[in-house]
Design a protein around this motif. Structure first.
Motif, PDB file in Angstrom:
ATOM      1  N   ASN A  91       0.838  -0.985  -0.137  1.00 36.66           N
ATOM      2  CA  ASN A  91       0.041  -0.059   0.071  1.00 36.66           C
ATOM      3  C   ASN A  91       0.740   1.237   0.097  1.00 36.66           C
ATOM      4  N   TYR A  92       1.712   1.177   0.652  1.00 36.10           N
ATOM      5  CA  TYR A  92       3.029   2.333   1.093  1.00 36.10           C
ATOM      6  C   TYR A  92       3.578   2.590  -0.235  1.00 36.10           C
ATOM      7  N   ASP A  93       4.405   1.519  -0.708  1.00 33.53           N
ATOM      8  CA  ASP A  93       5.235   1.581  -1.799  1.00 33.53           C
ATOM      9  C   ASP A  93       4.514   1.866  -3.123  1.00 33.53           C
ATOM     10  N   PHE A  94       3.564   0.834  -3.453  1.00 35.59           N
ATOM     11  CA  PHE A  94       3.069   0.895  -4.824  1.00 35.59           C
ATOM     12  C   PHE A  94       2.010   2.068  -4.954  1.00 35.59           C
ATOM     13  N   ILE A  95       1.286   2.489  -3.824  1.00 35.74           N
ATOM     14  CA  ILE A  95       0.044   3.301  -4.088  1.00 35.74           C
ATOM     15  C   ILE A  95       0.273   4.736  -3.571  1.00 35.74           C
ATOM     16  N   PHE A  96       0.992   4.938  -2.226  1.00 37.69           N
ATOM     17  CA  PHE A  96       1.118   6.197  -1.765  1.00 37.69           C
ATOM     18  C   PHE A  96       2.358   6.639  -2.537  1.00 37.69           C
ATOM     19  N   LYS A  97       3.550   6.009  -2.519  1.00 33.90           N
ATOM     20  CA  LYS A  97       4.878   6.665  -3.008  1.00 33.90           C
ATOM     21  C   LYS A  97       4.618   7.179  -4.597  1.00 33.90           C
ATOM     22  N   THR A  98       3.772   6.277  -5.076  1.00 31.74           N
ATOM     23  CA  THR A  98       3.601   6.535  -6.528  1.00 31.74           C
ATOM     24  C   THR A  98       2.443   7.463  -6.940  1.00 31.74           C
TER      25      THR A  98
END
Length: 377
Positions: free
Chosen positions: A155-162
């Motif tokens: 959720n953090y790497d793939f959705i939030f950060k991008t």
């Protein structure tokens, strides 16, 4: 001799969404026609117009441009369809690996499981796609077991950060949760808070604008279609799926079959609409569907959108208007007329009154009663 306009349709992936891009030599007439296609957007990054890809979108665009007798090149979509299956995804410059054969088989079983639960085709496709990305992310990170921590990481790497959209994040969360149910996994503390969606107000027409649109539509079928959509507050798909015997003139009701959520409901049949409907049925004699195309199949959404666009051009209405705007306008006008919000909810087929409450924010009834302090200066 004037050169023939050529439109070229090409696929594009952006933010893990399949898009259809529209290319043409600059021409103001062409650009204006492209811009008013329902759902069309402009990308400053790619310097092109685009819309979201669906199974029917290329055909819809083809029909839309062919009405102008323009040449449409969609050969890019006839090539290897694996472009949609093997697209490269990156997280922080790391390429996501392809799924192993075991994982691919698992995904196919997941697809069948979702289909058996009677999810819509679009929902099945979306859940399978986002779950596949999640599993590829696990392979990238060398994570073997699905856990609350790995989901939060994704959720953090793939959705939030991008900087993926809120709606896409919600789709990912829903798809992964369905996969957990499918696998019958017992995962403690899986609590991923869903972000709040943007609360955008719907576009609404005034009664005078609705009347102008209907008055400018002289074709009997087209006028009847737009009148039914507005007067019954229908989604366009619901209107095009109507059958002649769904119109109950004796009771003043219209039956909507298998609407959103696979629910039947009744909505209003305006008494003043009955003569127009009777005249239409007598002239066109529809058999299977109330609104039929030349082939006898249901009238297409592309054709319906073209009907509305023509009416908007004739009336000079420049605000952003779609067929769904007629449904929003129906609900807002009912509310302004004093209809209880609970009845409006039933007529629209909303599951929750919260969905219907949005019309209280666009209704002008209470706002016009407020005395502006500027008037007392």
């Amino acid at each position: 001799m004037k050169n023939r306009v050529q439109i070229t349709l090409k696929p594009l992936w952006h933010n893990n969404r399949k898009l259809v891009t529209v290319h043409f030599d600059f021409n103001e007439e062409v650009e204006n026609y492209v811009k008013v296609f329902d759902g069309m957007r402009y990308s400053r990054t790619y310097i092109t117009y685009y819309t979201v890809f669906t199974n029917t979108m290329v055909n819809e665009l083809f029909e839309y441009f062919r009405t102008k007798k323009w040449y449409v090149d969609y050969s890019a979509f006839k090539q290897n369809t694996s472009i949609y299956k093997k697209e490269v995804y990156y997280i922080d410059n790391y390429k996501l690996p392809e799924l192993s054969n075991d994982r691919q088989n698992e995904i196919q079983k997941f697809r069948k499981w979702l289909q058996q639960k009677r999810f819509s085709k679009n929902t099945v496709h979306t859940y399978v796609e986002v779950t596949g990305l999640f599993l590829r992310y696990l392979e990238l990170k060398g994570i073997e077991d699905i856990s609350a921590r790995s989901i939060e990481q994704f959720n953090y790497d793939f959705i939030f950060k991008t900087k993926k959209s809120v709606s896409y994040q919600n789709q990912c969360i829903s798809g992964i949760k369905q996969f957990i149910d499918f696998k019958q996994l017992d995962i403690d503390n899986v609590e991923i808070k869903r972000p709040n969606k943007d609360k955008k107000l719907p576009s609404v027409l005034s009664k005078q604008e609705v009347k102008a649109i209907l008055d400018s539509t002289t074709n009997l079928k087209h006028r009847t279609l737009l009148s039914v959509v507005y007067s019954a507050g229908l989604r366009i798909g619901e209107a095009l799926n109507l059958r002649p015997d769904d119109i109950d003139t004796a009771r003043g009701l219209i039956l909507i079959r298998s609407a959103k959520g696979r629910k039947d409901r009744f909505t209003l049949l305006a008494p003043s609409l009955v003569p127009l409907l009777e005249s239409y049925k007598q002239h066109y004699q529809p058999k299977r569907f109330l609104f039929e195309g030349r082939s006898g199949e249901a009238y297409t959404q592309v054709s319906a959108r073209q009907v509305l666009r023509k009416a908007l051009r004739l009336t000079g209405i420049t605000k952003y208007v779609t067929l769904h705007t007629l449904r929003h306008s129906f609900a807002t006008h009912l509310l302004e007329g004093g209809t209880d919000i609970r009845y409006i909810q039933e007529l629209l087929g909303h599951n929750s009154p919260k969905t219907t409450m949005i019309y209280t924010h666009v209704s002008s009834t209470n706002l016009t009663e407020i005395i502006n302090p500027f008037d007392n200066l």
